[in-house]
Design a protein around this motif. Sequence first.
Motif, PDB file in Angstrom:
ATOM      1  N   LEU A 277       0.825  -1.206   0.000  1.00 15.49           N
ATOM      2  CA  LEU A 277       0.000   0.000   0.000  1.00 15.49           C
ATOM      3  C   LEU A 277       0.862   1.260   0.000  1.00 15.49           C
ATOM      4  CD1 LEU A 277      -2.674  -1.070   2.633  1.00 15.49           C
ATOM      5  CD2 LEU A 277      -3.066  -0.724   0.174  1.00 15.49           C
ATOM      6  N   HIS A 279       0.056   4.044   1.347  1.00 18.33           N
ATOM      7  CA  HIS A 279      -0.112   4.599   2.693  1.00 18.33           C
ATOM      8  C   HIS A 279      -0.583   3.473   3.610  1.00 18.33           C
ATOM      9  CE1 HIS A 279       0.309   8.643   1.050  1.00 18.33           C
ATOM     10  NE2 HIS A 279      -0.550   8.289   0.102  1.00 18.33           N
ATOM     11  N   ASP A 301      -3.031  -4.311  -7.586  1.00 19.33           N
ATOM     12  CA  ASP A 301      -3.947  -3.189  -7.346  1.00 19.33           C
ATOM     13  C   ASP A 301      -4.122  -3.058  -5.828  1.00 19.33           C
ATOM     14  OD1 ASP A 301      -5.884  -1.262  -7.236  1.00 19.33           O
ATOM     15  OD2 ASP A 301      -7.222  -2.202  -8.698  1.00 19.33           O
ATOM     16  N   THR A 303      -5.010  -0.720  -3.819  1.00 18.35           N
ATOM     17  CA  THR A 303      -6.223  -0.065  -3.323  1.00 18.35           C
ATOM     18  C   THR A 303      -7.396  -1.038  -3.326  1.00 18.35           C
ATOM     19  OG1 THR A 303      -5.466   2.081  -4.136  1.00 18.35           O
ATOM     20  CG2 THR A 303      -7.818   1.842  -3.660  1.00 18.35           C
ATOM     21  N   ILE A 306      -7.062  -3.603  -0.337  1.00 18.32           N
ATOM     22  CA  ILE A 306      -7.515  -3.194   0.985  1.00 18.32           C
ATOM     23  C   ILE A 306      -9.026  -2.972   0.996  1.00 18.32           C
ATOM     24  CG2 ILE A 306      -7.094  -0.734   0.590  1.00 18.32           C
ATOM     25  CD1 ILE A 306      -6.535  -2.686   3.874  1.00 18.32           C
ATOM     26  N   ASN A 307      -9.608  -2.507  -0.117  1.00 18.13           N
ATOM     27  CA  ASN A 307     -11.048  -2.281  -0.167  1.00 18.13           C
ATOM     28  C   ASN A 307     -11.839  -3.577  -0.135  1.00 18.13           C
ATOM     29  OD1 ASN A 307     -10.819   0.501  -0.238  1.00 18.13           O
ATOM     30  ND2 ASN A 307     -10.859   0.619  -2.474  1.00 18.13           N
ATOM     31  N   HIS A 319     -11.284   5.891   5.369  1.00 18.19           N
ATOM     32  CA  HIS A 319     -10.207   6.493   4.581  1.00 18.19           C
ATOM     33  C   HIS A 319      -9.927   7.897   5.112  1.00 18.19           C
ATOM     34  CE1 HIS A 319     -10.051   3.346   1.451  1.00 18.19           C
ATOM     35  NE2 HIS A 319     -11.345   3.195   1.746  1.00 18.19           N
ATOM     36  N   GLY A 323      -4.431   9.800   3.244  1.00 20.73           N
ATOM     37  CA  GLY A 323      -4.322   8.646   2.370  1.00 20.73           C
ATOM     38  C   GLY A 323      -4.247   7.317   3.084  1.00 20.73           C
ATOM     39  N   SER A 324      -4.084   7.328   4.399  1.00 17.14           N
ATOM     40  CA  SER A 324      -4.025   6.084   5.157  1.00 17.14           C
ATOM     41  C   SER A 324      -5.446   5.551   5.406  1.00 17.14           C
ATOM     42  CB  SER A 324      -3.289   6.300   6.489  1.00 17.14           C
ATOM     43  OG  SER A 324      -3.979   7.231   7.290  1.00 17.14           O
ATOM     44  N   VAL A 325      -5.505   4.337   5.896  1.00 23.00           N
ATOM     45  CA  VAL A 325      -6.789   3.680   6.131  1.00 23.00           C
ATOM     46  C   VAL A 325      -6.858   3.224   7.584  1.00 23.00           C
ATOM     47  CG1 VAL A 325      -8.270   1.720   5.527  1.00 23.00           C
ATOM     48  CG2 VAL A 325      -6.987   2.924   3.746  1.00 23.00           C
TER      49      VAL A 325
END
Length: 330
Positions: A277, A279, A301, A303, A306-307, A319, A323-325
């Motif tokens: 990632l 972030h 991918d 993003t 993590i999604n 989110h 930009g971190s989660v």
Amino acid sequence: MPVPPPSTAADHPRDAAQWFARMQSGEATGQDRQAFDAWLSANPAHGREYQRLRFLWDATLLVPQERLRGMLAQNAPVEMPPRTGLSRRRFGAGLAAAGALATVAFGANSLLRSPAATLTVSTRRGERRQWTLPDGSEIHLNTDTLAQVRFFEDLRQVTLQHGEILFQVTADATRPFVVDTGLGQVIVTGTRFNVRREADALQVSVASGAVQLRSGHWWNRSERRLVAGQQLIADTAHGFGDIHNANVGDIIAWQRGKIIFHDMPLAQLVAEMNRYLPHPAKLAARQLGAQRISGVFSIDDPTAMINALPVIAPVRLVHLADGSVRITAQ
């Protein structure tokens, strides 16, 4: 038992070879160590020379015993006058160690010569790359990896600074292939294996063939042999762990752009995702990390990777502006 006289400045070595012999003899005193630290601090070149001798010493362990004895036999013993205050036995041990280093350095191995080929390889976070080496061996680099490749006449060496590499080594019994990780050496002549180095841990997994692992100095060396389907994890605190069976196909799935998890704690899964990632993702509560997760994710991918987490785990993603989660419970 008689007490040895205290060492003086005249007793202390003045060059890298003599210091190496003294410090590896097992008889260095506290005063010796203080003097050694002062010698290192006096000139940055001292540290470089000392580290080069350490590399040469470790390289002697790759030379077959019969060959090394033959190399030593070709060198006549050197007679040196004893130093005041320094026992003949200690000085003799120093000469023997320095002599062995010199033999390897200037004898058949000739490791002080420039390598025939040198290559620095690296990847950025989230990137994977592949190189074919001069001998036909292949190295596949995973995310955030840095390594240096050096080819000598009778030695192939990769120094892995950090990251992860899948090796497909072309067989050559006359020229060992050595992966130096700082936490241990992986020595092979031809096989397929994966090496992952983190700040304080090393993971070696063998897909085919066999590898030899070595760690520690010559006077306290640990060795292990791994065959296909086996893995070993080492760390700075405990050294080599136990050898255990592993699904190496899953471990090296990153080469195909996948990471595969079977009943893995969520905390470990998030740590693995953070390697790719841009972030980092963080757990909002520590207890969330104990949940067990299984699944297959695409690292091409990050993003989307993590999604997809809330689909297979009872969590929610927040989110943040940077930009971190943040991962919370549903």
